[in-house]
Scaffold this active site. Structure first.
Site, PDB file in Angstrom:
ATOM      1  N   HIS A 150      38.997  48.071  41.591  1.00  0.00           N
ATOM      2  CA  HIS A 150      39.657  47.796  42.566  1.00  0.00           C
ATOM      3  C   HIS A 150      41.298  48.220  42.663  1.00  0.00           C
ATOM      4  O   HIS A 150      41.575  48.733  41.528  1.00  0.00           O
ATOM      5  CB  HIS A 150      39.656  46.633  43.407  1.00  0.00           C
ATOM      6  N   LYS A 182      44.630  43.880  43.855  1.00  0.00           N
ATOM      7  CA  LYS A 182      43.647  42.699  43.708  1.00  0.00           C
ATOM      8  C   LYS A 182      43.673  41.263  42.567  1.00  0.00           C
ATOM      9  O   LYS A 182      44.059  41.801  41.896  1.00  0.00           O
ATOM     10  CB  LYS A 182      42.234  43.567  43.576  1.00  0.00           C
TER      11      LYS A 182
END
Length: 246
Positions: A131, A135
């Protein structure tokens, strides 16, 4: 035309959901963020979609209960206590909680469960996810969702079979892979919306099931579809697989 209220409206997912609603057949009932009155939004909505924070979950559940409307929870990083609260609230109103609202990921989880069940414990399972650099939780909610699917396919508890964080020290010895483990690896960097691969490794062969998210709008479309599907359902705890009829 359903009125959908957005909890966490200023966040990336909140903005994506608003964009989907503006171009679809439903309308935005309104949006709230930290410090705003969720109860007022609930009274103006036919369903709520929550992509805020674990700390806000209790208040969001109370708002849905007070208005007697469905709630879709896409917030990740939830603990055991949060799930107990969701179970209790689901006795009164319909609630769908998931680590990923993508329809593609929902089908992927179904395939992972099938593969884990049919291939058996001789095949090692590793879950790799990547990600964007911002995150904050790891493994991702989606990775855990896929791990739960694999564990369910094998008839085991994920919590007692997780293996992650190998190699805390550069060049360190972590020992052999534990038999029956479900491994996790989390990568972070750039602006990646979401990449997930489930690797089933057997003797002299590997099977990889994967999903690539190219834009957050896929999660927003799934969340809106879930909210629409929940409206009019009886109280209970639902999943995205219920939405797809799996």
């Amino acid at each position: 035309m359903a009125r959908i209220g957005i909890i966490g409206s200023a966040g990336r997912m909140g903005q994506a959901i608003a964009e989907v609603l503006r171009t679809g057949e439903h309308t935005v009932a309104g949006g709230v963020d930290a410090g705003d009155n969720v109860a007022n939004l609930a009274e103006q909505s036919d369903a709520l979609v929550d992509f805020s924070s674990p700390a806000a979950l209790e208040g969001n559940l109370h708002a849905a209960l007070g208005a007697g409307i469905p709630l879709v929870i896409g917030t990740t990083g939830l603990g055991e206590g949060h799930h107990t609260d969701i179970d209790n609230a689901a006795r009164v109103v319909p609630i769908l909680q998931t680590g990923n609202t993508s329809l593609g990921v929902t089908l992927l989880a179904h395939l992972v469960k099938e593969a884990a069940s049919r291939l058996g414990p001789d095949w090692d399972i590793e879950i790799v996810e990547m990600h964007h650099r911002l995150k904050v939780d790891a493994p991702s909610g989606t990775a855990l969702l896929l791990g739960e699917a694999a564990a369910e396919g094998r008839g085991i508890e994920l919590a007692s079979h997780i293996e992650s964080g190998r190699g805390h020290e550069f060049g360190g010895h972590t020992g052999a892979r534990a038999e029956g483990a479900i491994g996790f690896a989390a990568l972070r960097g750039g602006t990646v919306a979401g990449e997930h691969s489930v690797i089933l490794a057997g003797e002299q062969e590997r099977l990889t099931l994967s999903h690539s998210a190219e834009n957050r709008l896929i999660f927003a479309r799934g969340a809106v579809k879930a909210a629409q599907w929940l409206i009019g359902r009886p109280a209970g705890r639902y999943t995205m697989q219920d939405v797809l009829g799996l």
